[in-house]
Write a protein that holds these residues in place. Structure first.
Motif, PDB file in Angstrom:
ATOM      1  N   PRO A  39      -6.212 -22.681  13.405  1.00 13.00           N
ATOM      2  CA  PRO A  39      -6.374 -23.727  14.780  1.00 13.00           C
ATOM      3  C   PRO A  39      -7.389 -24.848  14.689  1.00 13.00           C
ATOM      4  CG  PRO A  39      -6.327 -21.595  15.538  1.00 13.00           C
ATOM      5  CD  PRO A  39      -6.506 -21.353  14.009  1.00 13.00           C
ATOM      6  N   GLU A  40      -7.013 -26.055  15.225  1.00 13.62           N
ATOM      7  CA  GLU A  40      -7.938 -26.914  14.972  1.00 13.62           C
ATOM      8  C   GLU A  40      -9.336 -26.803  15.510  1.00 13.62           C
ATOM      9  OE1 GLU A  40      -9.719 -30.347  13.984  1.00 13.62           O
ATOM     10  OE2 GLU A  40      -8.034 -30.133  13.318  1.00 13.62           O
ATOM     11  N   ALA A  41      -9.639 -25.953  16.360  1.00 11.17           N
ATOM     12  CA  ALA A  41     -10.808 -25.728  16.887  1.00 11.17           C
ATOM     13  C   ALA A  41     -11.727 -24.976  15.812  1.00 11.17           C
ATOM     14  CB  ALA A  41     -10.723 -25.094  18.151  1.00 11.17           C
ATOM     15  N   ASP A  42     -11.010 -23.960  15.083  1.00 10.87           N
ATOM     16  CA  ASP A  42     -11.510 -23.325  13.926  1.00 10.87           C
ATOM     17  C   ASP A  42     -11.866 -24.146  12.816  1.00 10.87           C
ATOM     18  OD1 ASP A  42     -11.295 -20.892  15.670  1.00 10.87           O
ATOM     19  OD2 ASP A  42      -9.604 -20.088  14.656  1.00 10.87           O
ATOM     20  N   ARG A  43     -10.917 -24.821  12.488  1.00 13.84           N
ATOM     21  CA  ARG A  43     -11.216 -26.087  11.268  1.00 13.84           C
ATOM     22  C   ARG A  43     -12.415 -26.864  11.552  1.00 13.84           C
ATOM     23  NH1 ARG A  43      -5.400 -27.151  11.504  1.00 13.84           N
ATOM     24  NH2 ARG A  43      -6.047 -29.279  12.163  1.00 13.84           N
ATOM     25  N   SER A  44     -12.579 -27.154  12.932  1.00 14.87           N
ATOM     26  CA  SER A  44     -13.707 -28.179  13.274  1.00 14.87           C
ATOM     27  C   SER A  44     -14.845 -27.536  13.199  1.00 14.87           C
ATOM     28  CB  SER A  44     -13.427 -28.459  14.636  1.00 14.87           C
ATOM     29  OG  SER A  44     -14.477 -29.438  14.911  1.00 14.87           O
ATOM     30  N   ARG A  45     -14.931 -25.958  13.543  1.00 14.63           N
ATOM     31  CA  ARG A  45     -15.983 -25.264  13.477  1.00 14.63           C
ATOM     32  C   ARG A  45     -16.699 -24.913  12.070  1.00 14.63           C
ATOM     33  NH1 ARG A  45     -21.003 -24.348  14.867  1.00 14.63           N
ATOM     34  NH2 ARG A  45     -21.582 -22.127  14.812  1.00 14.63           N
ATOM     35  N   VAL A  46     -15.633 -24.609  11.177  1.00 15.40           N
ATOM     36  CA  VAL A  46     -15.934 -24.307   9.705  1.00 15.40           C
ATOM     37  C   VAL A  46     -16.586 -25.688   9.293  1.00 15.40           C
ATOM     38  CG1 VAL A  46     -15.102 -23.932   7.701  1.00 15.40           C
ATOM     39  CG2 VAL A  46     -14.314 -22.627   9.638  1.00 15.40           C
ATOM     40  N   ARG A  47     -15.997 -26.802   9.391  1.00 12.66           N
ATOM     41  CA  ARG A  47     -16.341 -28.160   8.892  1.00 12.66           C
ATOM     42  C   ARG A  47     -17.869 -28.303   9.414  1.00 12.66           C
ATOM     43  NH1 ARG A  47     -10.928 -29.740   9.607  1.00 12.66           N
ATOM     44  NH2 ARG A  47     -11.432 -30.590  11.791  1.00 12.66           N
ATOM     45  N   GLU A  48     -18.080 -28.087  10.648  1.00 15.22           N
ATOM     46  CA  GLU A  48     -19.404 -28.444  11.273  1.00 15.22           C
ATOM     47  C   GLU A  48     -20.381 -27.276  10.572  1.00 15.22           C
ATOM     48  OE1 GLU A  48     -21.878 -27.867  15.506  1.00 15.22           O
ATOM     49  OE2 GLU A  48     -19.708 -27.237  15.412  1.00 15.22           O
ATOM     50  N   LEU A  49     -20.143 -26.039  10.211  1.00 17.18           N
ATOM     51  CA  LEU A  49     -20.985 -25.074   9.556  1.00 17.18           C
ATOM     52  C   LEU A  49     -21.359 -25.489   8.133  1.00 17.18           C
ATOM     53  CD1 LEU A  49     -19.268 -21.823  10.925  1.00 17.18           C
ATOM     54  CD2 LEU A  49     -21.680 -22.692  11.428  1.00 17.18           C
ATOM     55  N   ILE A  50     -20.253 -26.154   7.436  1.00 17.43           N
ATOM     56  CA  ILE A  50     -20.265 -26.506   6.050  1.00 17.43           C
ATOM     57  C   ILE A  50     -21.285 -27.823   6.142  1.00 17.43           C
ATOM     58  CG2 ILE A  50     -19.344 -27.663   4.049  1.00 17.43           C
ATOM     59  CD1 ILE A  50     -16.759 -25.745   4.991  1.00 17.43           C
ATOM     60  N   GLU A  51     -21.080 -28.586   7.055  1.00 18.63           N
ATOM     61  CA  GLU A  51     -21.650 -29.878   6.946  1.00 18.63           C
ATOM     62  C   GLU A  51     -23.352 -29.714   7.394  1.00 18.63           C
ATOM     63  OE1 GLU A  51     -19.447 -32.393   9.565  1.00 18.63           O
ATOM     64  OE2 GLU A  51     -18.165 -33.026   8.268  1.00 18.63           O
ATOM     65  N   THR A  52     -23.594 -28.815   8.256  1.00 19.34           N
ATOM     66  CA  THR A  52     -24.926 -28.730   8.708  1.00 19.34           C
ATOM     67  C   THR A  52     -25.780 -27.422   7.952  1.00 19.34           C
ATOM     68  OG1 THR A  52     -24.207 -27.025  10.466  1.00 19.34           O
ATOM     69  CG2 THR A  52     -24.350 -29.177  10.947  1.00 19.34           C
ATOM     70  N   PHE A  53     -25.154 -26.774   7.015  1.00 13.44           N
ATOM     71  CA  PHE A  53     -25.788 -25.791   6.167  1.00 13.44           C
ATOM     72  C   PHE A  53     -26.879 -26.386   5.094  1.00 13.44           C
ATOM     73  CE2 PHE A  53     -26.357 -23.070   2.336  1.00 13.44           C
ATOM     74  CZ  PHE A  53     -26.424 -21.834   3.088  1.00 13.44           C
ATOM     75  N   ASP A  54     -28.084 -25.843   5.368  1.00  9.86           N
ATOM     76  CA  ASP A  54     -29.242 -26.140   4.483  1.00  9.86           C
ATOM     77  C   ASP A  54     -29.869 -25.208   3.754  1.00  9.86           C
ATOM     78  OD1 ASP A  54     -30.470 -25.306   6.701  1.00  9.86           O
ATOM     79  OD2 ASP A  54     -31.385 -27.638   6.903  1.00  9.86           O
ATOM     80  N   ALA A  55     -29.586 -23.909   4.128  1.00  9.10           N
ATOM     81  CA  ALA A  55     -30.251 -22.917   3.725  1.00  9.10           C
ATOM     82  C   ALA A  55     -30.041 -22.318   2.427  1.00  9.10           C
ATOM     83  CB  ALA A  55     -30.038 -21.440   4.645  1.00  9.10           C
ATOM     84  N   PHE A  56     -30.087 -23.347   1.350  1.00  8.74           N
ATOM     85  CA  PHE A  56     -29.729 -23.295  -0.010  1.00  8.74           C
ATOM     86  C   PHE A  56     -31.004 -22.442  -0.802  1.00  8.74           C
ATOM     87  CE2 PHE A  56     -27.300 -26.842   0.937  1.00  8.74           C
ATOM     88  CZ  PHE A  56     -25.978 -26.332   0.348  1.00  8.74           C
ATOM     89  N   VAL A  57     -30.668 -21.273  -1.498  1.00  8.96           N
ATOM     90  CA  VAL A  57     -31.642 -20.640  -2.455  1.00  8.96           C
ATOM     91  C   VAL A  57     -30.977 -20.369  -3.658  1.00  8.96           C
ATOM     92  CG1 VAL A  57     -32.697 -19.306  -0.281  1.00  8.96           C
ATOM     93  CG2 VAL A  57     -30.629 -18.334  -1.580  1.00  8.96           C
ATOM     94  N   PRO A  58     -31.551 -19.913  -4.815  1.00 15.87           N
ATOM     95  CA  PRO A  58     -31.146 -19.959  -5.991  1.00 15.87           C
ATOM     96  C   PRO A  58     -29.810 -18.971  -5.953  1.00 15.87           C
ATOM     97  CG  PRO A  58     -33.296 -19.766  -6.132  1.00 15.87           C
ATOM     98  CD  PRO A  58     -33.038 -19.720  -4.699  1.00 15.87           C
ATOM     99  N   ASP A  59     -29.619 -17.969  -5.115  1.00 19.66           N
ATOM    100  CA  ASP A  59     -28.408 -17.281  -5.215  1.00 19.66           C
ATOM    101  C   ASP A  59     -27.101 -17.786  -4.861  1.00 19.66           C
ATOM    102  OD1 ASP A  59     -29.626 -15.170  -6.368  1.00 19.66           O
ATOM    103  OD2 ASP A  59     -30.025 -14.167  -4.579  1.00 19.66           O
ATOM    104  N   ASN A  60     -27.428 -18.692  -3.837  1.00 18.07           N
ATOM    105  CA  ASN A  60     -26.223 -19.620  -3.346  1.00 18.07           C
ATOM    106  C   ASN A  60     -26.361 -21.037  -3.888  1.00 18.07           C
ATOM    107  OD1 ASN A  60     -27.952 -21.032  -1.788  1.00 18.07           O
ATOM    108  ND2 ASN A  60     -26.990 -19.796   0.310  1.00 18.07           N
ATOM    109  N   ASP A  61     -26.905 -21.309  -4.614  1.00 13.68           N
ATOM    110  CA  ASP A  61     -27.249 -23.010  -4.939  1.00 13.68           C
ATOM    111  C   ASP A  61     -27.002 -22.971  -6.417  1.00 13.68           C
ATOM    112  OD1 ASP A  61     -27.308 -25.662  -5.005  1.00 13.68           O
ATOM    113  OD2 ASP A  61     -29.500 -25.568  -4.533  1.00 13.68           O
ATOM    114  N   PRO A  62     -25.720 -23.012  -6.971  1.00 12.58           N
ATOM    115  CA  PRO A  62     -25.631 -23.182  -8.410  1.00 12.58           C
ATOM    116  C   PRO A  62     -25.987 -24.502  -9.070  1.00 12.58           C
ATOM    117  CG  PRO A  62     -23.428 -23.419  -7.483  1.00 12.58           C
ATOM    118  CD  PRO A  62     -24.552 -23.306  -6.446  1.00 12.58           C
TER     119      PRO A  62
END
Length: 62
Positions: A39-62
């Motif tokens: 559903p569009e609401a779910d896609r929008s939320r996922v995009r928002e989470l991706i766009e605002t993610f900034d908790a990069f550490v060596p295990d998740n930042d290739p």
């Protein structure tokens, strides 16, 4: 630090961040059929989470 003095890695980091934070504007966003079926609401939320993610550490930042 100016663009001319950035390391290759730092240039890649900045380009990746820009593409992630402005999906579809700073790059081409490609989505799977399964994602597009959400559903569009779910896609929008996922995009928002991706766009605002900034908790990069060596295990998740290739």
């Amino acid at each position: 630090m100016t663009a001319g003095t950035l390391s290759r890695t730092e240039k890649i980091v900045r380009l990746n961040d820009r593409a992630r934070q402005a999906m579809g504007l700073a790059g081409v966003a490609v989505a799977t059929e399964g994602f597009r079926a959400l559903p569009e609401a779910d896609r929008s939320r996922v995009r928002e989470l991706i766009e605002t993610f900034d908790a990069f550490v060596p295990d998740n930042d290739p």
